[in-house]
Enzyme design. Structure first.
Site, PDB file in Angstrom:
ATOM      1  N   GLU A   1      -0.061  -1.467   5.608  1.00  0.00           N
ATOM      2  CA  GLU A   1       0.978  -1.091   6.567  1.00  0.00           C
ATOM      3  C   GLU A   1       0.803   0.349   7.019  1.00  0.00           C
ATOM      4  O   GLU A   1       0.958   0.672   8.194  1.00  0.00           O
ATOM      5  CB  GLU A   1       2.370  -1.272   5.947  1.00  0.00           C
ATOM      6  CG  GLU A   1       3.505  -1.292   6.974  1.00  0.00           C
ATOM      7  CD  GLU A   1       4.012   0.084   7.383  1.00  0.00           C
ATOM      8  OE1 GLU A   1       4.695   0.168   8.429  1.00  0.00           O
ATOM      9  OE2 GLU A   1       3.727   1.084   6.702  1.00  0.00           O
ATOM     10  N   GLU A   2       0.464   1.219   6.065  1.00  0.00           N
ATOM     11  CA  GLU A   2       0.419   2.645   6.376  1.00  0.00           C
ATOM     12  C   GLU A   2      -0.686   2.987   7.375  1.00  0.00           C
ATOM     13  O   GLU A   2      -0.638   4.012   8.031  1.00  0.00           O
ATOM     14  CB  GLU A   2       0.215   3.462   5.084  1.00  0.00           C
ATOM     15  CG  GLU A   2       1.385   3.370   4.103  1.00  0.00           C
ATOM     16  CD  GLU A   2       2.655   4.064   4.611  1.00  0.00           C
ATOM     17  OE1 GLU A   2       2.653   4.626   5.716  1.00  0.00           O
ATOM     18  OE2 GLU A   2       3.650   4.029   3.860  1.00  0.00           O
TER      19      GLU A   2
ATOM     20  N   ASP B   1       0.839  -1.205   0.000  1.00  0.00           N
ATOM     21  CA  ASP B   1       0.000   0.000   0.000  1.00  0.00           C
ATOM     22  C   ASP B   1       0.873   1.254   0.000  1.00  0.00           C
ATOM     23  O   ASP B   1       2.040   1.223   0.392  1.00  0.00           O
ATOM     24  CB  ASP B   1      -0.931   0.018   1.227  1.00  0.00           C
ATOM     25  CG  ASP B   1      -0.191  -0.116   2.560  1.00  0.00           C
ATOM     26  OD1 ASP B   1       0.762  -0.910   2.631  1.00  0.00           O
ATOM     27  OD2 ASP B   1      -0.547   0.586   3.524  1.00  0.00           O
TER      28      ASP B   1
HETATM   29 ZN   LIG Z   1       6.381   2.327   4.631  1.00  0.00          ZN
END
Ligand SMILES: [Zn+2]
Length: 387
Positions: free
Chosen positions: A138-139, A73
């Site tokens: 992840e973000e 992402d």
């Molecule tokens: Zn990153």
């Protein structure tokens, strides 16, 4: 693979708009690169519709295991007209490739993928099992890594987050994002005795929580102290009504000295105490908390990454801590004896307009990983023979 082919893979990744979603499009593309190699085991691990993690395993299943991780992402491009180079264009100017994710972290992701593809292409015999862990989300909370950890995919781990190749991250802050919702009773502001003011009650929490967190005064020599900030607050409907609803959100950055449970206990005790007061109704919730990573700067994987980066890139690599949480914290949950590092190509333009990566750094990262993997297997193999 030629440098041109390596750059084209990165450009293709930049073209895919995996903005906080749609990671399956990235996973499908990466899986297609591995498809010509029957010895590569390709698995998609779903998190949500359109959001599949990708796991690809190659090498010797009987040997030691190393995970290479990267998230698929990217954060939003923001105002696209503010970009000189279109955010999903992957334009190259003066040796820099521009686009959202060029730094964080499609270049790192491409580097670990190409490392594995070149091992396959060249028929490199690996002493251990090498596993790509390409994650979703992840973000916004490392939930892809959480899915993979729950499915049992975690091993020793090298993540390709954009530390810059001259930094190896071995320790990282944790994160607790929490929300407090205050529920009151609406009434006309001329008759406040008929209502319960949700803002007043939320302020009781706000005023108490700061001093409470300020008691945690330990500092980590690398990461610094515990951080607590209330960053969002809202409530009320109109100026002549007693508000029935108010809420706040806070972000905490934790350190290994304070496991998250200590903070949860403290916050929950405060909420319980305030809820004893007449009319107070507060509710606490968390979103995707992460533990801090303690790490060991002397761990073999850390030392090896530094030494190889020094050699391959001809610079002095620093061994550092990270202020941000990363997927490593999630993978760490699985094992006590576990080393997680982050080292990957990047620039200081992550999450910014005109994000870019120097193509030289990107190509060097591939050389770094191609050296690290066999060296790690050789070292782990030796240390297990000694035991
Ligand atoms: Zn990153």
């Amino acid at each position: 693979m030629t440098p041109q082919q390596k750059i084209e893979i990165l450009q293709t990744l930049i073209h895919i708009k995996s903005v906080n979603a749609h990671e399956t499009d990235v996973a499908d593309y990466l899986a297609s690169l591995f498809a010509p190699y029957p010895q590569a085991q390709i698995e998609k691990v779903p998190f949500a519709p359109g959001r599949d993690n990708l796991v690809v395993t190659i090498g010797n299943p009987a040997g030691p295991q190393l995970g290479l991780s990267g998230h698929m992402d990217v954060v939003a491009a923001g105002d696209e007209t503010a970009w000189t180079h279109p955010p999903f264009g992957g334009e190259i100017v003066d040796g820099r490739l521009f686009g959202r994710g060029a730094s964080d972290m499609k270049s790192g992701l491409a580097a670990i993928v190409i490392t594995m593809l070149e091992f396959l292409e060249q028929g490199t015999s690996l002493a251990g099992s090498l596993r790509l862990l390409a994650t979703v989300g992840e973000e916004t909370g490392e939930y892809g890594a959480a899915t993979l950890t729950d499915a049992g995919y975690a091993d020793h781990l090298a993540g390709a987050e954009p530390s810059g190749l001259d930094q190896v991250v071995y320790t990282a802050r944790g994160v607790i994002d929490y929300k407090v919702v205050s529920t009151g009773v609406a009434s006309h502001s001329a008759q406040p005795e008929n209502g319960v003011n949700a803002i007043d009650n939320l302020m009781k929490f706000y005023n108490a929580v700061g001093p409470l967190m300020a008691k945690y005064t330990k500092t980590d020599p690398v990461l610094g102290g515990l951080l607590h900030n209330v960053d969002l607050i809202s409530g009320g409907e109109q100026v002549n009504s007693i508000p029935a609803h108010a809420e706040l959100m806070a972000n905490m950055r934790t350190i290994p000295a304070y496991p998250n449970q200590i903070i949860y206990d403290e916050l929950e005790a405060l909420i319980d105490r305030l809820n004893q007061e007449p009319g107070v109704q507060l509710e606490l919730s968390y979103s995707y908390p992460e533990e801090a990573i303690l790490g060991d700067p002397q761990a073999p994987l850390v030392r090896l990454a530094k030494q190889i980066s020094d050699d391959v890139c001809q610079h002095e690599t620093q061994i550092v801590g990270s202020g941000g949480a990363n997927d490593g914290a999630e993978f760490l949950r699985a094992k006590a004896d576990f080393t997680s590092i982050e080292i990957g190509p990047g620039s200081d333009t992550s999450h910014q307009v005109d994000e870019y990566i120097e193509l030289d750094d990107y190509l060097q990262a591939i050389a770094f990983y191609e050296t690290l993997v066999p060296a790690f297997f050789a070292q782990i193999g030796q240390s297990s023979k000694r035991q």
